[in-house]
Design a protein around this motif. Structure first.
Motif, PDB file in Angstrom:
ATOM      1  N   SER A   1     -60.248  89.115  -9.524  1.00  0.00           N
ATOM      2  CA  SER A   1     -59.973  90.546  -9.453  1.00  0.00           C
ATOM      3  C   SER A   1     -60.477  91.224 -10.725  1.00  0.00           C
ATOM      4  CB  SER A   1     -58.467  90.777  -9.283  1.00  0.00           C
ATOM      5  OG  SER A   1     -58.159  92.153  -9.391  1.00  0.00           O
ATOM      6  N   PRO A   2     -61.160  92.367 -10.608  1.00  0.00           N
ATOM      7  CA  PRO A   2     -61.690  93.020 -11.818  1.00  0.00           C
ATOM      8  C   PRO A   2     -60.631  93.758 -12.613  1.00  0.00           C
ATOM      9  CG  PRO A   2     -62.232  94.324  -9.878  1.00  0.00           C
ATOM     10  CD  PRO A   2     -61.548  93.086  -9.371  1.00  0.00           C
ATOM     11  N   THR A   3     -59.414  93.936 -12.061  1.00  0.00           N
ATOM     12  CA  THR A   3     -58.403  94.741 -12.741  1.00  0.00           C
ATOM     13  C   THR A   3     -57.297  93.914 -13.365  1.00  0.00           C
ATOM     14  OG1 THR A   3     -57.200  95.000 -10.652  1.00  0.00           O
ATOM     15  CG2 THR A   3     -58.841  96.673 -11.195  1.00  0.00           C
ATOM     16  N   GLY A   4     -57.256  92.635 -13.131  1.00  0.00           N
ATOM     17  CA  GLY A   4     -56.178  91.811 -13.656  1.00  0.00           C
ATOM     18  C   GLY A   4     -56.449  91.330 -15.074  1.00  0.00           C
ATOM     19  N   SER A   5     -55.456  90.629 -15.614  1.00  0.00           N
ATOM     20  CA  SER A   5     -55.610  90.093 -16.972  1.00  0.00           C
ATOM     21  C   SER A   5     -56.435  88.816 -16.988  1.00  0.00           C
ATOM     22  CB  SER A   5     -54.222  89.807 -17.562  1.00  0.00           C
ATOM     23  OG  SER A   5     -53.533  88.849 -16.763  1.00  0.00           O
ATOM     24  N   VAL A   6     -56.667  88.212 -15.824  1.00  0.00           N
ATOM     25  CA  VAL A   6     -57.405  86.943 -15.771  1.00  0.00           C
ATOM     26  C   VAL A   6     -58.822  87.119 -16.269  1.00  0.00           C
ATOM     27  CG1 VAL A   6     -58.318  85.186 -14.218  1.00  0.00           C
ATOM     28  CG2 VAL A   6     -55.971  85.996 -13.940  1.00  0.00           C
ATOM     29  N   ILE A   7     -59.511  88.142 -15.795  1.00  0.00           N
ATOM     30  CA  ILE A   7     -60.909  88.332 -16.192  1.00  0.00           C
ATOM     31  C   ILE A   7     -61.009  88.661 -17.674  1.00  0.00           C
ATOM     32  CG2 ILE A   7     -60.862  90.757 -15.473  1.00  0.00           C
ATOM     33  CD1 ILE A   7     -63.836  88.303 -15.394  1.00  0.00           C
ATOM     34  N   ARG A   8     -60.015  89.417 -18.190  1.00  0.00           N
ATOM     35  CA  ARG A   8     -60.059  89.724 -19.627  1.00  0.00           C
ATOM     36  C   ARG A   8     -59.846  88.468 -20.462  1.00  0.00           C
ATOM     37  NH1 ARG A   8     -57.044  94.224 -17.743  1.00  0.00           N
ATOM     38  NH2 ARG A   8     -55.095  93.225 -18.410  1.00  0.00           N
ATOM     39  N   ASP A   9     -58.926  87.589 -20.009  1.00  0.00           N
ATOM     40  CA  ASP A   9     -58.703  86.340 -20.754  1.00  0.00           C
ATOM     41  C   ASP A   9     -59.945  85.458 -20.733  1.00  0.00           C
ATOM     42  OD1 ASP A   9     -56.165  87.202 -21.231  1.00  0.00           O
ATOM     43  OD2 ASP A   9     -55.242  86.032 -19.608  1.00  0.00           O
ATOM     44  N   ILE A  10     -60.608  85.372 -19.581  1.00  0.00           N
ATOM     45  CA  ILE A  10     -61.798  84.528 -19.483  1.00  0.00           C
ATOM     46  C   ILE A  10     -62.903  85.058 -20.379  1.00  0.00           C
ATOM     47  CG2 ILE A  10     -63.623  83.783 -17.918  1.00  0.00           C
ATOM     48  CD1 ILE A  10     -61.552  83.599 -15.715  1.00  0.00           C
ATOM     49  N   ILE A  11     -63.188  86.361 -20.282  1.00  0.00           N
ATOM     50  CA  ILE A  11     -64.270  86.939 -21.089  1.00  0.00           C
ATOM     51  C   ILE A  11     -63.944  86.816 -22.572  1.00  0.00           C
ATOM     52  CG2 ILE A  11     -65.465  89.087 -21.633  1.00  0.00           C
ATOM     53  CD1 ILE A  11     -65.226  89.876 -18.723  1.00  0.00           C
ATOM     54  N   HIS A  12     -62.677  87.067 -22.948  1.00  0.00           N
ATOM     55  CA  HIS A  12     -62.289  86.966 -24.367  1.00  0.00           C
ATOM     56  C   HIS A  12     -62.458  85.541 -24.886  1.00  0.00           C
ATOM     57  CE1 HIS A  12     -60.174  87.862 -28.086  1.00  0.00           C
ATOM     58  NE2 HIS A  12     -59.364  86.838 -27.860  1.00  0.00           N
ATOM     59  N   ARG A  13     -62.064  84.537 -24.088  1.00  0.00           N
ATOM     60  CA  ARG A  13     -62.185  83.172 -24.545  1.00  0.00           C
ATOM     61  C   ARG A  13     -63.653  82.734 -24.616  1.00  0.00           C
ATOM     62  NH1 ARG A  13     -58.645  79.153 -25.497  1.00  0.00           N
ATOM     63  NH2 ARG A  13     -57.423  81.004 -26.036  1.00  0.00           N
ATOM     64  N   ILE A  14     -64.482  83.143 -23.656  1.00  0.00           N
ATOM     65  CA  ILE A  14     -65.914  82.821 -23.713  1.00  0.00           C
ATOM     66  C   ILE A  14     -66.557  83.482 -24.919  1.00  0.00           C
ATOM     67  CG2 ILE A  14     -68.123  83.182 -22.534  1.00  0.00           C
ATOM     68  CD1 ILE A  14     -66.705  82.775 -19.897  1.00  0.00           C
ATOM     69  N   LYS A  15     -66.163  84.740 -25.207  1.00  0.00           N
ATOM     70  CA  LYS A  15     -66.727  85.445 -26.367  1.00  0.00           C
ATOM     71  C   LYS A  15     -66.345  84.754 -27.662  1.00  0.00           C
ATOM     72  CE  LYS A  15     -66.930  90.043 -28.444  1.00  0.00           C
ATOM     73  NZ  LYS A  15     -66.433  91.451 -28.351  1.00  0.00           N
ATOM     74  N   ASP A  16     -65.107  84.235 -27.745  1.00  0.00           N
ATOM     75  CA  ASP A  16     -64.679  83.542 -28.959  1.00  0.00           C
ATOM     76  C   ASP A  16     -65.387  82.205 -29.133  1.00  0.00           C
ATOM     77  OD1 ASP A  16     -63.023  85.606 -29.575  1.00  0.00           O
ATOM     78  OD2 ASP A  16     -61.197  84.656 -28.794  1.00  0.00           O
ATOM     79  N   ARG A  17     -65.610  81.494 -28.020  1.00  0.00           N
ATOM     80  CA  ARG A  17     -66.165  80.140 -28.113  1.00  0.00           C
ATOM     81  C   ARG A  17     -67.693  80.163 -28.189  1.00  0.00           C
ATOM     82  NH1 ARG A  17     -62.751  75.952 -26.672  1.00  0.00           N
ATOM     83  NH2 ARG A  17     -64.483  74.722 -25.843  1.00  0.00           N
TER      84      ARG A  17
END
Length: 521
Positions: free
Chosen positions: A153-169
């Motif tokens: 879903s584009p509006t949930g917290s899941v996509i933000r967590d995934i993108i944030h973790r990929i950006k950090d790693r």
């Protein structure tokens, strides 16, 4: 006189069968307009050829006929299955043709988590039997993907967590395919997203991902039920792109977790599995580079010391070239004397020979004699070969005669004539058989044609666009109609539609009008 007296003794109202059936139908539909019924599906054999489904709901003491119309069947979240306990929502109605009642189902859902788990276990056994859970068919994840596709879903917290973790790693390109992750259409949307990512071209405007992540937050069994969809499981199994399943928490298991190439405990864990840590890679590369540089320097120093040790054991260049240089000097001194001796010897030999015209003529005559002898031998051999070939041809010619050829030609001519006669007979029989089949097909076409039905007094009703109208419910008041008879067509206008008639004093008169029927029965 006695019969008239007996009839006058009662004042009970007399009803027709249609009136009683219509009254019962209206009473049942008014009282039970919308009901929820819990029961076990019985007698389900799949949708009918028309697209409708007919079965029954039963418990330990009663049985209720049920029907799901074609339009409702396509919207059901769960497909009916034999023996499944369900909760059906719909309205009760009667079927006057058989004097029974039934429920017209608008929605169907399993009766609680027990039924869902039973359905899930049945799907799991079927997919496992097909080999979709085998580890041998699962793909390895790329170590360093360039593009990652995320289905969530584009509006949930899941996509933000995934993108944030990929950006950090390890920052890289992420494609998001927005879908619903809960509800009746969630399974179909996620399956379409997986199929859509696989349909992208490697060199297209939107680059095809190297890895897919299907993610959703935690929830109950009903919330996660879309990820137990069989079509979604088959789409993930058929994916040419490796898939990481990150649905729910670590304790939540769905069919997609068993089919996916890798199962992550959480969406954040999926991002950690998908990409390595860039800082760790850089530190590892720096350490390996330093080790490589030190190893190269040590190797060079070792080779240099070995070369120096070998140089001390080898003799000097003057010592190595002393003997060859002496041999070259001796050969140079002998070469001059040998050339002078060879020239003197050749000059003496030439001076001893005398060239005269007689010597030349003698050699020419010898060559002419040899040539004449060779020519005579060639002519003799040629004539011998010609005589041998002529004798062989004569022997062969005596064995050849036109009689066998003529006899063979006559036999083949007779056989050809027989085949021609058989061909004529076969063609005649074949044409007669095809002519009979054509006549039979023409009679069958005439029998099955709708024109034969029209000739018996029926008519074909079409709308203004020429489409055939099969039900009274499709006719609206004022609608232009075209009536096709056996001898031609006629135009008409509908004076009434398919709306449900109002209750009047004489329901029998209304029930006899086909255009005013509000029910399909």
């Amino acid at each position: 006189m006695s019969e008239a007296v007996s009839e006058s003794r009662t004042n009970a109202t007399e009803y027709t069968v249609s009136e009683i059936s219509g009254a019962l139908k209206r009473t049942v539909e008014d009282v039970f307009g919308n009901v929820r019924v819990r029961g076990e599906i019985s007698g389900y054999r799949g949708p009918h050829s028309s697209g409708h489904a007919y079965f029954a709901l039963k418990d330990d003491r009663a049985r209720l006929d049920a029907v799901v119309w074609k339009g409702t069947m396509s919207r059901l979240k769960f497909r009916p299955e034999e023996g499944m306990e369900v909760i059906a929502t719909g309205k009760l109605t009667t079927y006057p043709g058989k004097s029974n009642y039934q429920i017209v189902i608008d929605n169907l859902e399993p009766a609680g988590a027990g039924a869902l788990m039973a359905l899930l276990e049945e799907r799991k056994r079927r997919l496992q039997a097909e080999g979709l859970f085998d580890t041998g068919r699962k793909q390895l994840l790329p170590f360093m993907p360039r593009v990652i596709g995320v289905v969530t879903s584009p509006t949930g917290s899941v996509i933000r967590d995934i993108i944030h973790r990929i950006k950090d790693r390890f920052p890289l390109h992420v494609l998001v395919w927005p879908v619903r992750v809960q509800g009746e259409t969630s399974g179909a949307e996620v399956a379409a997203a997986v199929t859509g990512f696989n349909a992208l071209a490697w060199d297209g405007a939107i680059q095809r991902p190297d890895l897919l992540i299907v993610a959703r937050g935690g929830g109950s069994l009903e919330d996660l039920w879309g990820f137990n969809d069989e079509a979604l499981a088959r789409a993930v199994a058929a994916s040419g792109i490796p898939v990481i399943s990150a649905v729910g928490h670590e304790t939540d298991w769905t069919l997609i977790d068993l089919v996916a190439d890798v199962r992550a405990p959480t969406p954040t864990g999926a991002a950690e599995i998908a990409v390595p840590v860039k800082a760790d890679l850089e530190a590892t590369l720096a350490s390996l580079g330093a080790r490589l540089k030190a190893a190269v320097l040590r190797n060079f120093e070792r080779k240099r010391q070995a070369a120096r040790a070998a140089a001390r054991a080898l003799p000097s260049p003057d010592q190595l070239l002393a003997l060859p240089r002496r041999r070259l000097d001796e050969a140079t001194s002998r070469l001059g004397r040998a050339l002078s001796v060879s020239v003197d010897r050749k000059r003496a030999r030439l001076q001893g020979q005398r060239l005269t015209p007689a010597t030349l003529s003698r050699r020419i005559n010898e060559a002419r004699t040899l040539t004449g002898r060779d020519l005579a031998r060639a002519q003799a051999a040629f004539f011998a070969i010609v005589r041998e070939r002529r004798a062989r041809f004569s022997r062969t010619a005596t064995r050849l005669s036109p009689a066998p050829i003529a006899r063979r030609q006559k036999l083949q001519g007779d056989a050809l004539a027989a085949l021609a006669r058989r061909q004529d007979r076969v063609i005649s029989v074949r044409l007669e058989r095809l002519r009979g089949q054509l006549s039979q097909a023409d009679r069958l076409l005439t029998t099955l044609s709708h024109k034969a039905v029209l000739a018996r007094g029926f008519a074909l009703v079409k709308d203004a666009d020429g489409a055939v109208i099969k039900q009274a419910a499709d006719v609206a008041s004022g609608m232009a109609l075209s009536l096709e008879f056996a001898d031609g067509t006629a135009d008409a206008v509908a004076t009434s539609g398919a709306a449900k008639p109002k209750a009047v004093a004489k329901p029998a008169a209304k029930a006899k009008e086909p255009g005013n029927q509000g029910s399909l029965f």
